[in-house]
Design a protein around this motif. Structure first.
Motif, mmCIF file in Angstrom:
data_model
loop_
_atom_site.group_PDB
_atom_site.id
_atom_site.type_symbol
_atom_site.label_atom_id
_atom_site.label_comp_id
_atom_site.label_asym_id
_atom_site.label_seq_id
_atom_site.Cartn_x
_atom_site.Cartn_y
_atom_site.Cartn_z
ATOM 1 N N SER A 196 0.835 -1.213 0.000
ATOM 2 C CA SER A 196 0.000 0.000 0.000
ATOM 3 C C SER A 196 0.864 1.255 0.000
ATOM 4 N N ALA A 197 1.918 1.242 0.836
ATOM 5 C CA ALA A 197 2.762 2.429 0.912
ATOM 6 C C ALA A 197 3.462 2.703 -0.402
ATOM 7 N N ASN A 198 4.021 1.631 -1.019
ATOM 8 C CA ASN A 198 4.725 1.833 -2.279
ATOM 9 C C ASN A 198 3.767 2.185 -3.410
ATOM 10 N N THR A 199 2.560 1.620 -3.387
ATOM 11 C CA THR A 199 1.575 1.975 -4.414
ATOM 12 C C THR A 199 1.136 3.421 -4.246
ATOM 13 N N PHE A 200 0.971 3.870 -3.003
ATOM 14 C CA PHE A 200 0.579 5.249 -2.742
ATOM 15 C C PHE A 200 1.678 6.215 -3.194
ATOM 16 N N VAL A 201 2.953 5.834 -2.905
ATOM 17 C CA VAL A 201 4.069 6.697 -3.313
ATOM 18 C C VAL A 201 4.138 6.789 -4.825
ATOM 19 N N LEU A 202 3.949 5.609 -5.473
ATOM 20 C CA LEU A 202 4.006 5.616 -6.932
ATOM 21 C C LEU A 202 2.852 6.418 -7.533
ATOM 22 N N ALA A 203 1.673 6.319 -6.911
ATOM 23 C CA ALA A 203 0.497 6.981 -7.481
ATOM 24 C C ALA A 203 0.531 8.494 -7.320
ATOM 25 N N TYR A 204 1.139 8.997 -6.234
ATOM 26 C CA TYR A 204 1.037 10.444 -5.956
ATOM 27 C C TYR A 204 2.387 11.159 -5.976
ATOM 28 N N TYR A 205 3.479 10.438 -5.651
ATOM 29 C CA TYR A 205 4.759 11.136 -5.569
ATOM 30 C C TYR A 205 5.828 10.553 -6.478
ATOM 31 N N GLY A 206 5.499 9.491 -7.182
ATOM 32 C CA GLY A 206 6.503 8.838 -8.014
ATOM 33 C C GLY A 206 6.574 9.364 -9.423
ATOM 34 N N ARG A 207 5.789 10.334 -9.761
ATOM 35 C CA ARG A 207 5.803 10.847 -11.129
ATOM 36 C C ARG A 207 7.007 11.768 -11.336
ATOM 37 N N ALA A 208 7.573 11.627 -12.462
ATOM 38 C CA ALA A 208 8.786 12.392 -12.738
ATOM 39 C C ALA A 208 8.543 13.896 -12.722
ATOM 40 N N GLU A 209 7.357 14.328 -13.219
ATOM 41 C CA GLU A 209 7.099 15.760 -13.292
ATOM 42 C C GLU A 209 6.912 16.398 -11.930
ATOM 43 N N SER A 210 6.547 15.581 -10.916
ATOM 44 C CA SER A 210 6.362 16.121 -9.577
ATOM 45 C C SER A 210 7.648 16.063 -8.755
ATOM 46 N N GLY A 211 8.720 15.498 -9.347
ATOM 47 C CA GLY A 211 10.000 15.422 -8.655
ATOM 48 C C GLY A 211 10.063 14.337 -7.610
ATOM 49 N N GLY A 212 9.105 13.425 -7.600
ATOM 50 C CA GLY A 212 9.084 12.356 -6.610
ATOM 51 C C GLY A 212 10.106 11.274 -6.924
ATOM 52 N N SER A 213 10.373 10.429 -5.935
ATOM 53 C CA SER A 213 11.334 9.331 -6.109
ATOM 54 C C SER A 213 10.611 8.004 -5.924
ATOM 55 N N PHE A 215 10.738 4.288 -4.543
ATOM 56 C CA PHE A 215 11.510 3.464 -3.616
ATOM 57 C C PHE A 215 11.514 1.995 -4.043
ATOM 58 N N ASP A 216 10.348 1.354 -4.154
ATOM 59 C CA ASP A 216 10.232 -0.040 -4.586
ATOM 60 C C ASP A 216 9.063 -0.134 -5.538
ATOM 61 N N ALA A 217 9.330 0.194 -6.776
ATOM 62 C CA ALA A 217 8.262 0.254 -7.773
ATOM 63 C C ALA A 217 7.728 -1.138 -8.080
ATOM 64 N N TYR A 218 6.511 -1.175 -8.565
ATOM 65 C CA TYR A 218 5.906 -2.422 -9.012
ATOM 66 C C TYR A 218 6.806 -3.029 -10.081
ATOM 67 N N PRO A 219 7.122 -4.339 -10.039
ATOM 68 C CA PRO A 219 6.511 -5.416 -9.234
ATOM 69 C C PRO A 219 7.216 -5.683 -7.896
ATOM 70 N N TYR A 220 7.692 -4.690 -7.214
ATOM 71 C CA TYR A 220 8.213 -4.790 -5.852
ATOM 72 C C TYR A 220 9.385 -5.776 -5.762
ATOM 73 N N ILE A 221 10.434 -5.472 -6.436
ATOM 74 C CA ILE A 221 11.595 -6.363 -6.486
ATOM 75 C C ILE A 221 12.243 -6.504 -5.105
ATOM 76 N N LEU A 222 12.359 -5.399 -4.376
ATOM 77 C CA LEU A 222 12.949 -5.475 -3.045
ATOM 78 C C LEU A 222 12.106 -6.351 -2.113
ATOM 79 N N LEU A 223 10.791 -6.241 -2.201
ATOM 80 C CA LEU A 223 9.901 -7.061 -1.386
ATOM 81 C C LEU A 223 10.065 -8.541 -1.728
ATOM 82 N N ASN A 224 10.158 -8.824 -3.027
ATOM 83 C CA ASN A 224 10.373 -10.221 -3.432
ATOM 84 C C ASN A 224 11.699 -10.762 -2.910
ATOM 85 N N LEU A 225 12.742 -9.906 -2.914
ATOM 86 C CA LEU A 225 14.033 -10.332 -2.387
ATOM 87 C C LEU A 225 13.937 -10.640 -0.892
#
Length: 287
Positions: A196-213, A215-225
């Protein structure tokens, strides 16, 4: 040989009927009879106790003798019931030590007693008889090994816990916690929060035009690791715990066998005592 036996003394003729002395010549029987004493015991009377000093070998002429020991439960365990012609007390005589068991007359018994020195001299002079004694000792050792003379019931879990190492205890705790609903709910909650946290970050702060970063984009590679590492570490730990559980099952099965065997021995002891009582009653009735 039978003609010669009729000329022997009564004591020598009695010895001739005993299998241990069957190979002796008439003059040897007469010589042995001079060193053999006669003892009588009433039914229930103790012939010798365990740890008594071995002073001689006994041969049953008439009656019956029970050889027994005390187990850890302070209960009597019958090792053998000896009939006419059988001998006992040879171990303590051979090594000149204490008696390894107790002997009690089941019914009125008439015994021959051969002193330690006379018995050892007899074996030296008659190797064939020494072989018979060795064979009889071996047979009795086989029978004794089948008996259970120590405590059959014990707490397997307590023994395992007392002897377990720190690593084994940690493995049991990890396996116990990993197989509980608490672990499942915590893990599901953590996964839901992470996604939920990573999806929320991607949905609202992960866009390049908003300057967001991201962290663990879908498909959540860090989580799978992290999930793979958790599974890789948890699997051998659970296997360690399963191995300990298998050991406990094996010990529990062994304990069940000992308990059943001891119950069988106790039942045989009750049957033996009943036979002794019946024999005593019959003896009294015939008298």
């Amino acid at each position: 040989m039978s003609a010669d036996l009729t000329k022997l003394s009564e004591e020598a003729q009695s010895l001739a009927r005993i299998p241990l002395f069957k190979r002796l010549e008439p003059h040897e029987l007469e010589h042995l009879a001079e060193n053999v004493g006669q003892v009588n015991y009433k039914a229930g009377e103790t012939i010798f106790n365990e740890h008594d000093l071995g002073d001689g070998l006994y041969v049953v002429e008439t009656g019956s003798v029970r050889i027994w020991v005390m187990d850890e439960d302070v209960a009597e365990v019958t090792l053998a019931e000896l009939k006419p012609g059988d001998f006992f007390g040879e171990l303590a005589v051979l090594h000149r030590g204490e008696r390894s068991s107790s002997a009690t007359a089941l019914v009125d018994a008439h015994l021959h007693k051969l002193s330690s020195d006379a018995f050892q001299k007899f074996l030296i002079e008659h190797p064939d008889a020494a072989v018979d004694v060795i064979c009889e000792i071996a047979q009795r050792m086989r029978q004794t090994n089948l008996l259970v003379s120590k405590r059959a019931a014990r707490n397997i879990n307590l023994e395992m816990d007392e002897n377990s190492t720190i690593g084994q205890r940690v493995a049991d705790r990890v396996a116990s916690f990993g197989g509980s609903w608490t672990f499942i709910m915590i893990y599901v909650g953590a996964l839901t929060l992470w996604i939920s946290a990573n999806t929320f970050v991607l949905a609202y702060y992960g866009r390049a035009e908003s300057g967001g970063s991201q962290f663990d984009a879908y498909p959540y590679i860090l989580l799978n690791l992290m999930l793979s590492m958790t599974a890789a570490l948890q699997a051998p730990i659970i296997m360690m715990s399963q191995n300990r559980a298998a050991t406990k099952d094996r010990l529990a099965a062994e304990q069940d066998f000992r308990v059943n065997l001891k119950s069988e021995l106790m039942l045989e002891e009750l049957i033996r005592k009943q036979r002794v009582r019946d024999a005593q009653i019959n003896q009294l009735n015939s008298a």
